[in-house]
Design an enzyme around this catalytic site. Structure first.
Site, mmCIF file in Angstrom:
data_model
loop_
_atom_site.group_PDB
_atom_site.id
_atom_site.type_symbol
_atom_site.label_atom_id
_atom_site.label_comp_id
_atom_site.label_asym_id
_atom_site.label_seq_id
_atom_site.Cartn_x
_atom_site.Cartn_y
_atom_site.Cartn_z
ATOM 1 N N ARG A 118 0.841 -1.192 0.000
ATOM 2 C CA ARG A 118 0.000 0.000 0.000
ATOM 3 C C ARG A 118 0.873 1.236 0.000
ATOM 4 O O ARG A 118 1.890 1.281 0.686
ATOM 5 C CB ARG A 118 -0.891 0.042 1.247
ATOM 6 C CG ARG A 118 -1.916 -1.043 1.290
ATOM 7 C CD ARG A 118 -2.791 -0.890 2.505
ATOM 8 N NE ARG A 118 -2.015 -0.805 3.728
ATOM 9 C CZ ARG A 118 -2.530 -0.502 4.914
ATOM 10 N NH1 ARG A 118 -3.814 -0.230 5.013
ATOM 11 N NH2 ARG A 118 -1.779 -0.461 5.981
ATOM 12 N N THR A 122 -1.533 7.362 0.460
ATOM 13 C CA THR A 122 -2.904 7.187 -0.049
ATOM 14 C C THR A 122 -3.553 5.907 0.459
ATOM 15 O O THR A 122 -4.771 5.761 0.407
ATOM 16 C CB THR A 122 -2.913 7.113 -1.592
ATOM 17 O OG1 THR A 122 -2.209 5.918 -1.989
ATOM 18 C CG2 THR A 122 -2.249 8.335 -2.207
ATOM 19 N N ASP A 216 0.985 -1.439 12.843
ATOM 20 C CA ASP A 216 1.453 -2.029 11.580
ATOM 21 C C ASP A 216 1.991 -3.424 11.876
ATOM 22 O O ASP A 216 3.096 -3.582 12.404
ATOM 23 C CB ASP A 216 2.542 -1.138 10.967
ATOM 24 C CG ASP A 216 2.927 -1.615 9.566
ATOM 25 O OD1 ASP A 216 3.096 -2.843 9.373
ATOM 26 O OD2 ASP A 216 3.046 -0.772 8.672
ATOM 27 N N ASP A 219 5.493 -4.466 10.391
ATOM 28 C CA ASP A 219 6.622 -3.821 11.073
ATOM 29 C C ASP A 219 6.860 -4.444 12.440
ATOM 30 O O ASP A 219 8.004 -4.681 12.837
ATOM 31 C CB ASP A 219 6.343 -2.322 11.248
ATOM 32 C CG ASP A 219 6.796 -1.515 10.038
ATOM 33 O OD1 ASP A 219 7.609 -2.041 9.243
ATOM 34 O OD2 ASP A 219 6.332 -0.374 9.892
HETATM 35 C C1 PRP Z 1 -0.874 -4.313 5.268
HETATM 36 C C2 PRP Z 1 -1.468 -5.685 5.472
HETATM 37 C C3 PRP Z 1 -2.349 -5.863 4.264
HETATM 38 C C4 PRP Z 1 -2.831 -4.466 4.004
HETATM 39 C C5 PRP Z 1 -4.227 -4.315 4.558
HETATM 40 O O1 PRP Z 1 0.216 -4.375 4.436
HETATM 41 O O2 PRP Z 1 -0.529 -6.711 5.603
HETATM 42 O O3 PRP Z 1 -1.666 -6.384 3.143
HETATM 43 O O4 PRP Z 1 -1.937 -3.585 4.678
HETATM 44 O O5 PRP Z 1 -4.757 -3.066 4.255
HETATM 45 P P1 PRP Z 1 -5.963 -2.850 3.256
HETATM 46 O O6 PRP Z 1 -6.996 -3.872 3.581
HETATM 47 O O7 PRP Z 1 -6.411 -1.449 3.537
HETATM 48 O O8 PRP Z 1 -5.428 -2.998 1.851
HETATM 49 P P2 PRP Z 1 1.177 -3.128 4.127
HETATM 50 O O9 PRP Z 1 0.859 -2.567 2.780
HETATM 51 O O10 PRP Z 1 1.130 -2.156 5.276
HETATM 52 O O11 PRP Z 1 2.590 -3.759 3.955
HETATM 53 P P3 PRP Z 1 3.441 -4.820 4.822
HETATM 54 O O12 PRP Z 1 2.962 -6.161 4.364
HETATM 55 O O13 PRP Z 1 4.846 -4.559 4.421
HETATM 56 O O14 PRP Z 1 3.197 -4.577 6.279
#
Ligand code: PRP
Length: 226
Positions: A118, A122, A216, A219
């Protein structure tokens, strides 16, 4: 033109979402990982315990066939055995955290990867890469990602699976925490898919973090929050 009424969260919790029983034990595990000052090793160890419960529960949603076995005292136990091939697909990066628990209970299952990140500002997801088992269309799929927030990442990952020929009804999406907004988004678009989660949160805040949430997850699990 008439439009079908949108299902309520309570209805989806019956038809599409399997929430683990909210036992004292599970709540105690969540208490450890929700705490903002949880030690890293406690966070990882405890998250994994919950993931194991989730994966065992998700496997229960796939088909079984009758399989009687003779016990040591010569009696027949009228058992069951899984009758489908199962693979995992993790949404990198946070989904990687769930792979070890799938390997522990189903060592022969292949594990594919979908890299979706993500945008930090945004919150919109972007697909970078996928690597899936060649015959995934004939398998049942555990889609692994600990977080279902807005549902944007999950919808993108599900699209990748459907484009690879996986039947919607053969997908079980496994996550630790789900927001009602994400559940609604996924179930509305993919009513035949099932979600297994250990907690349905209250809602999302203005930054798309779940309330009460966990921060998060990626993280915290991988120790990149420090
Ligand atoms: C997090 C999580 C999901 C997503 C969920 O990943 O692991 O993939 O956000 O959010 P959403 O339902 O609003 O799409 P992130 O992009 O933060 O990356 P990461 O896997 O590196 O923690």
């Amino acid at each position: 033109m008439s439009t079908a009424p949108t299902a309520t969260l309570d209805e989806l919790l019956v038809t599409n979402v399997h929430q683990l029983p909210q036992t004292n034990q599970l709540r105690a595990l969540h208490t450890i990982i929700r705490a903002k000052d949880a030690r890293h090793e406690d966070f990882v160890f405890t998250s994994r315990r919950i993931m194991r419960l989730l994966i065992e529960s998700a496997l229960d949603l796939f088909p079984f066939e009758e399989r009687g076995v003779e016990t040591p005292i010569g009696e027949i136990y009228p058992g069951l055995r899984a009758s489908s091939r199962v693979c995992g697909v993790s949404v990198v990066r946070a989904g990687d955290s769930m792979e070890a628990e799938l390997r522990a209970v189903s060592p022969s299952s292949p594990i594919g990867k979908i890299l979706i990140q993500r945008d930090k500002v945004t919150k919109l997801p972007r697909l970078y890469y996928s690597a899936l088992p060649k015959d995934i269309a004939r398998q049942h799929v555990l889609l692994l990602d600990p977080m279902l927030a807005t549902g944007g990442s999950a919808l993108m990952a599900i699209r990748v699976l459907l484009d690879a020929g996986v039947a919607e009804e053969n997908i079980v999406f496994v996550n630790l925490l789900s927001a009602p907004e994400g559940i609604a988004a996924v179930c509305e678009r993919h009513p035949a898919l099932k979600i297994v989660t250990s907690s349905v949160e209250h809602r999302l805040n203005e930054n798309a973090f779940m309330i009460p949430g966990i921060g998060d997850f990626g993280d915290r699990f991988f120790g990149t929050d420090k």
